[in-house]
Design an enzyme around this catalytic site. Structure first.
Site, PDB file in Angstrom:
ATOM      1  N   ASP A  62      29.829  32.980  46.977  1.00 54.02           N
ATOM      2  CA  ASP A  62      30.926  33.732  47.457  1.00 54.02           C
ATOM      3  C   ASP A  62      32.284  32.890  47.154  1.00 54.02           C
ATOM      4  OD1 ASP A  62      31.827  36.127  49.590  1.00 54.02           O
ATOM      5  OD2 ASP A  62      33.135  34.269  49.801  1.00 54.02           O
ATOM      6  N   TYR A  66      40.546  31.362  45.963  1.00 52.54           N
ATOM      7  CA  TYR A  66      40.095  29.868  46.218  1.00 52.54           C
ATOM      8  C   TYR A  66      40.413  29.170  45.074  1.00 52.54           C
ATOM      9  CZ  TYR A  66      37.290  32.453  49.930  1.00 52.54           C
ATOM     10  OH  TYR A  66      37.044  33.161  50.928  1.00 52.54           O
ATOM     11  N   LYS A  78      36.959  38.261  45.221  1.00 55.17           N
ATOM     12  CA  LYS A  78      37.612  39.070  46.201  1.00 55.17           C
ATOM     13  C   LYS A  78      39.171  39.260  45.639  1.00 55.17           C
ATOM     14  CE  LYS A  78      35.323  36.872  49.920  1.00 55.17           C
ATOM     15  NZ  LYS A  78      35.160  35.364  49.780  1.00 55.17           N
ATOM     16  N   HIS A  97      40.136  41.595  49.938  1.00 50.19           N
ATOM     17  CA  HIS A  97      40.468  40.425  50.631  1.00 50.19           C
ATOM     18  C   HIS A  97      40.733  40.769  52.210  1.00 50.19           C
ATOM     19  CE1 HIS A  97      39.955  35.783  50.111  1.00 50.19           C
ATOM     20  NE2 HIS A  97      39.574  36.134  51.249  1.00 50.19           N
ATOM     21  N   LEU A 109      29.659  29.131  60.638  1.00 50.71           N
ATOM     22  CA  LEU A 109      29.312  28.089  61.611  1.00 50.71           C
ATOM     23  C   LEU A 109      30.633  27.636  62.262  1.00 50.71           C
ATOM     24  CD1 LEU A 109      27.747  25.985  58.651  1.00 50.71           C
ATOM     25  CD2 LEU A 109      26.659  27.194  60.456  1.00 50.71           C
ATOM     26  N   ILE A 164      27.288  33.337  54.716  1.00 53.06           N
ATOM     27  CA  ILE A 164      27.710  32.474  53.635  1.00 53.06           C
ATOM     28  C   ILE A 164      28.256  30.953  54.148  1.00 53.06           C
ATOM     29  CG2 ILE A 164      27.955  34.242  51.856  1.00 53.06           C
ATOM     30  CD1 ILE A 164      30.981  34.438  52.801  1.00 53.06           C
ATOM     31  N   LYS A 213      29.577  27.319  54.148  1.00 56.42           N
ATOM     32  CA  LYS A 213      30.052  26.408  53.266  1.00 56.42           C
ATOM     33  C   LYS A 213      29.557  25.035  53.365  1.00 56.42           C
ATOM     34  CE  LYS A 213      33.445  23.688  51.056  1.00 56.42           C
ATOM     35  NZ  LYS A 213      34.476  22.881  51.543  1.00 56.42           N
ATOM     36  N   SER A 214      29.200  24.333  52.235  1.00 54.65           N
ATOM     37  CA  SER A 214      28.890  22.978  52.288  1.00 54.65           C
ATOM     38  C   SER A 214      29.022  22.420  50.743  1.00 54.65           C
ATOM     39  CB  SER A 214      27.614  22.519  52.880  1.00 54.65           C
ATOM     40  OG  SER A 214      27.706  20.976  52.997  1.00 54.65           O
ATOM     41  N   ARG A 229      23.166  18.788  53.630  1.00 57.60           N
ATOM     42  CA  ARG A 229      23.843  20.065  54.675  1.00 57.60           C
ATOM     43  C   ARG A 229      23.732  21.328  53.823  1.00 57.60           C
ATOM     44  NH1 ARG A 229      29.460  18.617  57.235  1.00 57.60           N
ATOM     45  NH2 ARG A 229      28.504  17.356  59.092  1.00 57.60           N
ATOM     46  N   ASN A 265      21.103  24.068  55.424  1.00 59.65           N
ATOM     47  CA  ASN A 265      21.752  25.391  55.688  1.00 59.65           C
ATOM     48  C   ASN A 265      20.838  26.547  55.049  1.00 59.65           C
ATOM     49  OD1 ASN A 265      23.804  24.162  56.974  1.00 59.65           O
ATOM     50  ND2 ASN A 265      25.038  24.703  55.571  1.00 59.65           N
TER      51      ASN A 265
HETATM   52  P1  NAD Z   1      31.773  27.542  57.715  1.00 60.62           P
HETATM   53  O1  NAD Z   1      31.833  28.100  58.940  1.00 60.62           O
HETATM   54  O2  NAD Z   1      30.892  27.862  56.712  1.00 60.62           O
HETATM   55  O3  NAD Z   1      31.864  26.045  57.966  1.00 60.62           O
HETATM   56  C1  NAD Z   1      31.812  25.174  56.782  1.00 60.62           C
HETATM   57  C2  NAD Z   1      32.163  23.576  57.645  1.00 60.62           C
HETATM   58  O4  NAD Z   1      31.124  23.489  58.499  1.00 60.62           O
HETATM   59  C3  NAD Z   1      31.937  22.610  56.426  1.00 60.62           C
HETATM   60  O5  NAD Z   1      33.099  22.485  55.789  1.00 60.62           O
HETATM   61  C4  NAD Z   1      31.564  21.544  57.006  1.00 60.62           C
HETATM   62  O6  NAD Z   1      32.594  20.753  57.584  1.00 60.62           O
HETATM   63  C5  NAD Z   1      30.600  21.951  58.230  1.00 60.62           C
HETATM   64  N1  NAD Z   1      29.277  22.269  57.927  1.00 60.62           N
HETATM   65  C6  NAD Z   1      28.632  22.817  56.897  1.00 60.62           C
HETATM   66  N2  NAD Z   1      27.212  22.796  57.097  1.00 60.62           N
HETATM   67  C7  NAD Z   1      26.845  22.084  58.037  1.00 60.62           C
HETATM   68  C8  NAD Z   1      25.867  21.565  58.844  1.00 60.62           C
HETATM   69  N3  NAD Z   1      24.646  22.099  58.418  1.00 60.62           N
HETATM   70  N4  NAD Z   1      25.978  20.789  59.905  1.00 60.62           N
HETATM   71  C9  NAD Z   1      27.325  20.506  60.538  1.00 60.62           C
HETATM   72  N5  NAD Z   1      28.548  20.890  59.863  1.00 60.62           N
HETATM   73  C10 NAD Z   1      28.468  21.683  58.738  1.00 60.62           C
HETATM   74  O7  NAD Z   1      33.349  27.672  57.118  1.00 60.62           O
HETATM   75  P2  NAD Z   1      34.185  28.413  56.149  1.00 60.62           P
HETATM   76  O8  NAD Z   1      34.124  27.665  54.659  1.00 60.62           O
HETATM   77  O9  NAD Z   1      35.615  28.855  56.556  1.00 60.62           O
HETATM   78  O10 NAD Z   1      33.218  29.950  55.713  1.00 60.62           O
HETATM   79  C11 NAD Z   1      32.306  30.132  54.890  1.00 60.62           C
HETATM   80  C12 NAD Z   1      32.856  30.775  53.677  1.00 60.62           C
HETATM   81  O11 NAD Z   1      33.270  32.154  54.158  1.00 60.62           O
HETATM   82  C13 NAD Z   1      33.822  30.082  52.870  1.00 60.62           C
HETATM   83  O12 NAD Z   1      33.519  29.249  52.063  1.00 60.62           O
HETATM   84  C14 NAD Z   1      34.241  31.623  52.283  1.00 60.62           C
HETATM   85  O13 NAD Z   1      33.305  31.933  51.128  1.00 60.62           O
HETATM   86  C15 NAD Z   1      34.151  32.679  53.322  1.00 60.62           C
HETATM   87  N6  NAD Z   1      35.573  32.891  54.072  1.00 60.62           N
HETATM   88  C16 NAD Z   1      35.955  34.048  53.862  1.00 60.62           C
HETATM   89  C17 NAD Z   1      37.098  34.545  54.404  1.00 60.62           C
HETATM   90  C18 NAD Z   1      37.562  35.886  54.249  1.00 60.62           C
HETATM   91  O14 NAD Z   1      38.632  36.062  54.714  1.00 60.62           O
HETATM   92  N7  NAD Z   1      36.874  36.903  53.661  1.00 60.62           N
HETATM   93  C19 NAD Z   1      37.806  33.628  55.299  1.00 60.62           C
HETATM   94  C20 NAD Z   1      37.192  32.361  55.504  1.00 60.62           C
HETATM   95  C21 NAD Z   1      36.055  31.938  54.848  1.00 60.62           C
END
Ligand code: NAD
Length: 274
Positions: free
Chosen positions: A45, A50, A75, A108, A190, A228, A230-231, A236, A240
């Site tokens: 994604d 980005y 997006k 988006h 998360l 989706i 992110k890591s 991790r 996930n």
């Molecule tokens: P997320 O909730 O996926 O959290 C990611 C963070 O959680 C990581 O940076 C890390 O610090 C921690 N993490 C990841 N795996 C872990 C694990 N197993 N244990 C402990 N901590 C862990 O946050 P995100 O990146 O904001 O959201 C995920 C994806 O959603 C983004 O990368 C993007 O692709 C999408 N997104 C879309 C929008 C939108 O407006 N459409 C907005 C925000 C994010």
């Protein structure tokens, strides 16, 4: 590890769990994508905003996995809404990714004060009908935005990608999606790591020998959502995706419901975001 798919309202299949790449450096993306593909991810994604579509595309091109076996979402950013501008922005996205088709393209944010999302949606429908995108959808659309798209074009989005995590569960919005035949996709699943120390999650996790992150993702899978996380970290990333060998009970699903909070939102409110 093979991730199950969900079938969208247009018949297209999407892997229920993918890798989010927000805040991933373009230069780092190819190696991270290769790692993710190696760990079993088949769904990425990204977004124009980005700044890493080129890196994502390079990672996919370099990998041993065939392009058609990977589901890629991008997006359209807010300042490119509008019928003609959308088509130009889509061409730029495709140039950066280096693809000849995209799996899923999302608007988006609705940007209701600009009032361009209906004409933007019409451009997406045409791009899909021309064979350039397999599935089209939206992100951060509220129920009245979704209803207006359907009313004015007769076409419901395949997906609405919204903020959704244990502290912000979006039950009412999910119900609307179900009624309209729209699949819910969870962003910041998360809670950007925030919810993971919650004792309800850590207790359930201990019962299965899993982490709170894995329980959270499993909860979203059992809600019927796409998720989706992110890591960029190899361990991790593997953790996930390792959520398909256990199942939460109805009682545990109900316990997680209690984590929902009126103050749980992390990101902007789509009604006012500009
Ligand atoms: P997320 O909730 O996926 O959290 C990611 C963070 O959680 C990581 O940076 C890390 O610090 C921690 N993490 C990841 N795996 C872990 C694990 N197993 N244990 C402990 N901590 C862990 O946050 P995100 O990146 O904001 O959201 C995920 C994806 O959603 C983004 O990368 C993007 O692709 C999408 N997104 C879309 C929008 C939108 O407006 N459409 C907005 C925000 C994010």
């Amino acid at each position: 590890m093979s991730v199950p798919t969900l079938t969208l309202n247009d018949g297209i299949k999407i892997p229920q769990l993918g890798l989010g790449v927000w805040k991933m450096d373009d230069a780092d993306a190819p190696a991270i994508i290769e790692n993710a593909l190696d760990a079993g991810y088949r769904h990425i994604d990204t977004a124009a905003a980005y700044g890493n579509e080129a890196g994502v595309g390079r990672g996919i091109a370099q990998s041993a996995v065939a392009r058609e076996d990977i589901f890629v979402t991008s997006k359209l950013w807010n300042d490119r809404q509008g019928y003609d501008e959308t088509k130009r922005a889509f061409d730029e996205t495709m140039g950066k990714l280096g693809f000849d088709y995209l799996d899923l393209y999302l608007i988006h944010w609705p940007m209701p004060t600009k009032d361009k999302y209906v004409e933007t949606w019409k451009a997406l429908i045409e791009l899909r009908d021309a064979g350039r995108i397999r599935a089209i959808g939206v992100s951060n659309f509220l129920p009245d935005h979704l209803e207006r798209l359907i009313e004015e074009t007769g076409e419901a989005p395949a997906i609405n990608q919204i903020e959704l995590h244990p502290r912000f569960q979006q039950a009412a919005q999910r119900e609307v999606h179900e009624k309209l035949g729209i699949t819910t996709e969870c962003w910041s699943p998360l809670g950007q790591g925030e919810a993971l120390s919650n004792p309800i999650l850590t207790e359930i996790a201990a019962r299965y020998g899993k982490s709170a992150a894995q329980v959270t993702l499993r909860w979203q899978i059992q809600l019927g959502c796409v998720t989706i996380p992110k890591s960029a970290n190899h361990e991790r990333m593997r953790e996930n995706i390792d959520v398909f060998d256990f199942e939460l009970t109805e009682d545990e699903m109900a316990q997680i419901k209690d984590i929902d909070s009126a103050e749980g939102r992390i990101g902007p409110d789509p009604a006012t975001a500009d």
